[in-house]
Motif scaffolding. Sequence first.
Motif, short mmCIF file in Angstrom:
data_model
loop_
_atom_site.label_atom_id
_atom_site.label_comp_id
_atom_site.label_asym_id
_atom_site.label_seq_id
_atom_site.Cartn_x
_atom_site.Cartn_y
_atom_site.Cartn_z
N ALA A 187 0.83 -1.20 0.00
CA ALA A 187 0.00 0.00 0.00
C ALA A 187 0.87 1.25 0.00
N ALA A 188 1.98 1.23 0.70
CA ALA A 188 2.89 2.39 0.77
C ALA A 188 3.54 2.62 -0.58
N GLN A 189 3.82 1.55 -1.34
CA GLN A 189 4.43 1.69 -2.65
C GLN A 189 3.46 2.36 -3.64
N LYS A 190 2.18 2.04 -3.51
CA LYS A 190 1.16 2.60 -4.43
C LYS A 190 0.90 4.07 -4.12
N ALA A 191 1.12 4.46 -2.88
CA ALA A 191 0.81 5.84 -2.47
C ALA A 191 1.85 6.83 -2.91
#
Length: 109
Positions: free
Chosen positions: A105-109
Amino acid sequence: MISEDKLIHVEVVYALPQVQRVIKLAITPDTKVQEIIEQSGVLEMYSEIDLKKNKVGVYSRNVRLDATVHDGDRIEIYRPLLADPKEIRRKRAEQAKLEALEAKAAQKA
C-alpha cells in the motif's frame, strides 16, 4: 547391599531459564524412572515439579514413569510450555502478511 559393579549410572536433569540442575545417581538396572526421580531429591528442591503434570524423557524422548533406563541415560524433567508454538507461528505469519500488505500500500501511495 548391591555391589558397585551391578549398578548403573544415570543423571536426573531439571532446567530453569537461569540454572540447570544435574543430579548423578548410581541405581540398580530395574529401577523405574519415577523412583529414580524421587531418589534424586529434585522433587524436594523444586516444589513446582508435579510428576502427574510434568512430562519426563530420556535424551529428548518422552518416557513413562514406569520405564527403566540404561547406563549413562539422562532423565529430563520438562517444564510446561508457556506458549503454544503453533499459535506463535500463526501470529507471526499473520503479522508478516499485514506488513507485506502495508508495504504494498505504501508503494502505491
